[in-house]
Design a protein around this motif. Structure first.
Motif, PDB file in Angstrom:
ATOM      1  N   UNK A   1      11.730 -23.779  25.625  1.00  0.00           N
ATOM      2  CA  UNK A   1      11.392 -23.489  26.897  1.00  0.00           C
ATOM      3  C   UNK A   1      11.489 -21.889  27.047  1.00  0.00           C
ATOM      4  N   UNK A   2      10.607 -21.667  27.949  1.00  0.00           N
ATOM      5  CA  UNK A   2      10.517 -20.161  28.393  1.00  0.00           C
ATOM      6  C   UNK A   2      10.971 -19.748  29.619  1.00  0.00           C
ATOM      7  N   UNK A   3      10.911 -20.759  30.487  1.00  0.00           N
ATOM      8  CA  UNK A   3      11.492 -20.676  31.978  1.00  0.00           C
ATOM      9  C   UNK A   3      12.187 -21.733  32.571  1.00  0.00           C
ATOM     10  N   UNK A   4      13.021 -21.638  33.348  1.00  0.00           N
ATOM     11  CA  UNK A   4      13.877 -22.636  33.952  1.00  0.00           C
ATOM     12  C   UNK A   4      12.821 -23.515  34.605  1.00  0.00           C
ATOM     13  N   UNK A   5      11.740 -23.058  35.267  1.00  0.00           N
ATOM     14  CA  UNK A   5      10.972 -23.928  36.226  1.00  0.00           C
ATOM     15  C   UNK A   5      10.241 -24.911  35.185  1.00  0.00           C
ATOM     16  N   UNK A   6       9.823 -24.538  34.069  1.00  0.00           N
ATOM     17  CA  UNK A   6       9.140 -25.363  32.851  1.00  0.00           C
ATOM     18  C   UNK A   6      10.004 -26.295  32.350  1.00  0.00           C
ATOM     19  N   UNK A   7      11.389 -25.979  32.370  1.00  0.00           N
ATOM     20  CA  UNK A   7      12.240 -26.955  31.758  1.00  0.00           C
ATOM     21  C   UNK A   7      12.574 -28.096  32.865  1.00  0.00           C
ATOM     22  N   UNK A   8      12.625 -27.537  34.275  1.00  0.00           N
ATOM     23  CA  UNK A   8      12.928 -28.720  35.072  1.00  0.00           C
ATOM     24  C   UNK A   8      11.626 -29.463  35.217  1.00  0.00           C
ATOM     25  N   UNK A   9      10.335 -29.012  35.104  1.00  0.00           N
ATOM     26  CA  UNK A   9       9.152 -29.777  35.227  1.00  0.00           C
ATOM     27  C   UNK A   9       9.254 -30.864  34.270  1.00  0.00           C
ATOM     28  N   UNK A  10       9.604 -30.371  32.874  1.00  0.00           N
ATOM     29  CA  UNK A  10       9.492 -31.268  31.738  1.00  0.00           C
ATOM     30  C   UNK A  10      10.499 -32.353  31.856  1.00  0.00           C
ATOM     31  N   UNK A  11      11.711 -32.150  32.281  1.00  0.00           N
ATOM     32  CA  UNK A  11      12.948 -33.269  32.832  1.00  0.00           C
ATOM     33  C   UNK A  11      12.145 -34.184  33.523  1.00  0.00           C
ATOM     34  N   UNK A  12      11.824 -33.640  34.678  1.00  0.00           N
ATOM     35  CA  UNK A  12      11.223 -34.543  35.478  1.00  0.00           C
ATOM     36  C   UNK A  12      10.205 -35.564  35.081  1.00  0.00           C
ATOM     37  N   UNK A  13       9.182 -34.913  34.089  1.00  0.00           N
ATOM     38  CA  UNK A  13       8.343 -35.800  33.226  1.00  0.00           C
ATOM     39  C   UNK A  13       9.036 -36.731  32.747  1.00  0.00           C
ATOM     40  N   UNK A  14       9.990 -36.217  31.546  1.00  0.00           N
ATOM     41  CA  UNK A  14      10.532 -37.103  30.755  1.00  0.00           C
ATOM     42  C   UNK A  14      11.499 -38.261  31.453  1.00  0.00           C
ATOM     43  N   UNK A  15      12.123 -37.703  32.841  1.00  0.00           N
ATOM     44  CA  UNK A  15      12.795 -38.924  33.412  1.00  0.00           C
ATOM     45  C   UNK A  15      11.874 -40.041  33.852  1.00  0.00           C
ATOM     46  N   UNK A  16      10.923 -39.696  34.296  1.00  0.00           N
ATOM     47  CA  UNK A  16       9.757 -40.740  34.964  1.00  0.00           C
ATOM     48  C   UNK A  16       9.621 -41.534  33.681  1.00  0.00           C
ATOM     49  N   UNK A  17       9.253 -41.127  32.458  1.00  0.00           N
ATOM     50  CA  UNK A  17       8.678 -41.903  31.360  1.00  0.00           C
ATOM     51  C   UNK A  17       9.981 -42.646  30.906  1.00  0.00           C
ATOM     52  N   UNK A  18      11.055 -42.249  31.017  1.00  0.00           N
ATOM     53  CA  UNK A  18      12.407 -43.014  30.671  1.00  0.00           C
ATOM     54  C   UNK A  18      12.721 -44.147  31.716  1.00  0.00           C
ATOM     55  N   UNK A  19      12.543 -43.777  32.962  1.00  0.00           N
ATOM     56  CA  UNK A  19      12.426 -44.860  33.909  1.00  0.00           C
ATOM     57  C   UNK A  19      11.496 -46.059  33.709  1.00  0.00           C
ATOM     58  N   UNK A  20      10.046 -45.619  33.274  1.00  0.00           N
ATOM     59  CA  UNK A  20       9.145 -46.519  33.125  1.00  0.00           C
ATOM     60  C   UNK A  20       9.343 -47.510  32.024  1.00  0.00           C
ATOM     61  N   UNK A  21      10.221 -46.927  31.027  1.00  0.00           N
ATOM     62  CA  UNK A  21      10.351 -47.467  29.610  1.00  0.00           C
ATOM     63  C   UNK A  21      11.701 -48.277  29.728  1.00  0.00           C
TER      64      UNK A  21
END
Length: 72
Positions: A1-21
């Motif tokens: 990751x190059x920015x904290x905002x990108x890391x937060x956005x990626x974690x939110x996306x991964x969290x949604x995928x994990x919840x759906x799975x």
């Protein structure tokens, strides 16, 4: 990751995928990581670089033995 905002956005996306799975363990881990990153960002609003896990941990736990710095 190059920015904290990108890391937060990626974690939110991964969290949604994990919840759906239905992966509750991964979702719990991502929820905690997201909470810690958001707290770090709130403490350092001028910081844009993605912090290391140790930087986040020490920001939240400054008295932890791993985070103490001694002057010789």
């Amino acid at each position: 990751m190059e920015s904290i905002d990108a890391h937060i956005a990626q974690d939110r996306s991964e969290l949604e995928k994990a919840r759906n799975a239905g992966d509750t363990a991964k979702a719990a881990h991502l929820e905690q990581e997201l909470k810690d990153l958001e707290a770090y960002k709130a403490h350092h609003p001028e910081e844009t670089a993605d912090p290391t896990p140790l930087e986040v941990y020490c920001d939240l736990n400054p008295q932890s033995p791993e985070c103490l710095v001694y002057d010789d």
